[in-house]
Design an enzyme around this catalytic site. Structure first.
Site, mmCIF file in Angstrom:
data_model
loop_
_atom_site.group_PDB
_atom_site.id
_atom_site.type_symbol
_atom_site.label_atom_id
_atom_site.label_comp_id
_atom_site.label_asym_id
_atom_site.label_seq_id
_atom_site.Cartn_x
_atom_site.Cartn_y
_atom_site.Cartn_z
ATOM 1 C CD GLU A 58 -1.940 12.439 -9.061
ATOM 2 O OE1 GLU A 58 -2.126 11.617 -9.902
ATOM 3 O OE2 GLU A 58 -1.017 12.903 -8.842
ATOM 4 C CB THR B 263 4.088 9.333 -6.652
ATOM 5 O OG1 THR B 263 4.508 9.852 -7.773
ATOM 6 C CG2 THR B 263 3.484 10.212 -5.392
HETATM 7 N N1 HSE Z 1 3.101 15.826 -3.073
HETATM 8 C C1 HSE Z 1 3.071 14.656 -3.818
HETATM 9 C C2 HSE Z 1 4.416 14.107 -3.332
HETATM 10 C C3 HSE Z 1 3.384 14.788 -5.165
HETATM 11 O O1 HSE Z 1 5.433 14.596 -3.150
HETATM 12 O O2 HSE Z 1 4.360 12.681 -2.751
HETATM 13 C C4 HSE Z 1 3.695 13.900 -5.977
HETATM 14 O O3 HSE Z 1 3.582 13.928 -7.298
#
Ligand code: HSE
Length: 311
Positions: A132, A185
């Site tokens: 990931e 992201t």
């Molecule tokens: N916690 C992470 C973010 C999840 O919000 O950047 C991304 O899928």
């Protein structure tokens, strides 16, 4: 020569869950990631096919979360086999539904099943986290952990990874609105402020603790009061056209809490019945259609299973 093969699915996940930035996530029943993994005599890892993805998901094994997770897993084994992967995307990458995490979970899960489970789920989690990391540029478990274990997961800490499985409220339903465009992201993370005033930290901590308690006690009103986020949502709302209008539509139609799913663009809304969930989905989609041409809606109960073998 082909030796053995297995087909698995891994669920989509909603991470952050309002006030739980990087520390909360849960799995839903639909959509899923589907993957076929084959053992071969020719050593090395190959992605033979990716279908259903429009965002140019890499087939380079050093860049795909599935194969990076597999590389870490295989490096712990003393075997000389090869692996071929066929990935069928039912959720496109960059959706906010944990698509990259589902790949990073499905591949090690499939190989582990095929080899007779030499690794525990906690060990698989470490491989999935490293996979990931390729997609988001950081280690965060709030998609991979719920994808792998199912249900609601609290990530109490990262050093070492300390995850807590929370029992899911039985009546809780989740509506997902997925406007069809991509948010990376890694880019969305750059929008988050590095420092917050103490009063915001206090509010956020209270809400995160309230959310966990609400989930554990199936206290739907406490879940509703707690679902406020001062960290990610205010910074990322501008990435989703009409976000606050969409959220209002969800709340006016019976939602007990609505926010951005992961880094978006998907938006999730809780409700206490499937019927309400469908009504909320319709209302959210109606608003989003003003801004984005294609929107998918999913209504699901909480997935408490995680990945499974389907063939
Ligand atoms: N916690 C992470 C973010 C999840 O919000 O950047 C991304 O899928």
């Amino acid at each position: 020569m082909k030796l053995k093969s297995i087909k698995v699915v891994a669920p989509a996940t909603v991470s952050n869950v309002g006030p739980g930035f990087d520390i909360m996530g849960f799995a839903i029943n639909t959509p899923v990631e589907e993957m076929t993994l084959r053992l071969t005599n020719k050593s090395g890892i190959r992605i033979t096919k990716i279908t259903g993805d429009k965002n140019g998901l890499p087939t380079d094994i050093n860049k795909n979360t599935a194969t990076v997770a597999l590389m870490h897993m295989i490096s712990k084994l003393n075997d000389n086999f090869g692996v071929e992967l066929e990935i069928r995307k039912k959720m496109i990458s960059g959706s906010g539904l944990g698509s990259s995490a589902a790949s990073a979970v499905a591949a090690p899960f499939a190989l582990n099943e095929l080899l007779g489970k030499p690794f525990t789920k906690h060990e698989l989690l470490e491989f999935a986290l490293l996979g990931e990391k390729i997609a988001s540029g950081s280690i965060h478990a709030d998609n991979v952990a719920p994808c792998l274990f199912g249900g609601f997961i609290l990530i109490r800490g990262y050093n070492p990874t300390d995850i807590v499985q929370l029992s899911s409220p039985r009546k809780l339903f989740c509506t997902i609105l997925h406007p069809q465009f991509e948010i990376k992201t890694s880019e969305a993370r750059k929008l988050i402020k590095k420092k917050f005033p103490l009063k915001d930290v206090i509010t956020q901590t209270g809400n995160a603790a309230g959310l966990v308690t609400g989930i554990l006690k199936s206290d739907y009103d406490l879940i509703k009061r707690s679902l406020n986020d001062l960290i990610a949502e205010p910074a990322r709302a501008k990435l989703i056209p009409g976000f606050y209008e969409i959220k209002n539509a969800a709340m006016e139609n019976g939602s007990i809490g609505c926010s951005i799913s992961g880094s978006g663009p998907a938006v999730f809304a809780f409700s206490t019945s499937e019927k309400d969930g469908r009504k909320i989905g319709k209302a959210m989609k109606q608003v989003s259609l003003k801004y984005v041409k294609k929107n998918n809606v999913y209504v699901s109960s909480i997935n408490n299973v995680g990945p499974k073998v389907i063939g």
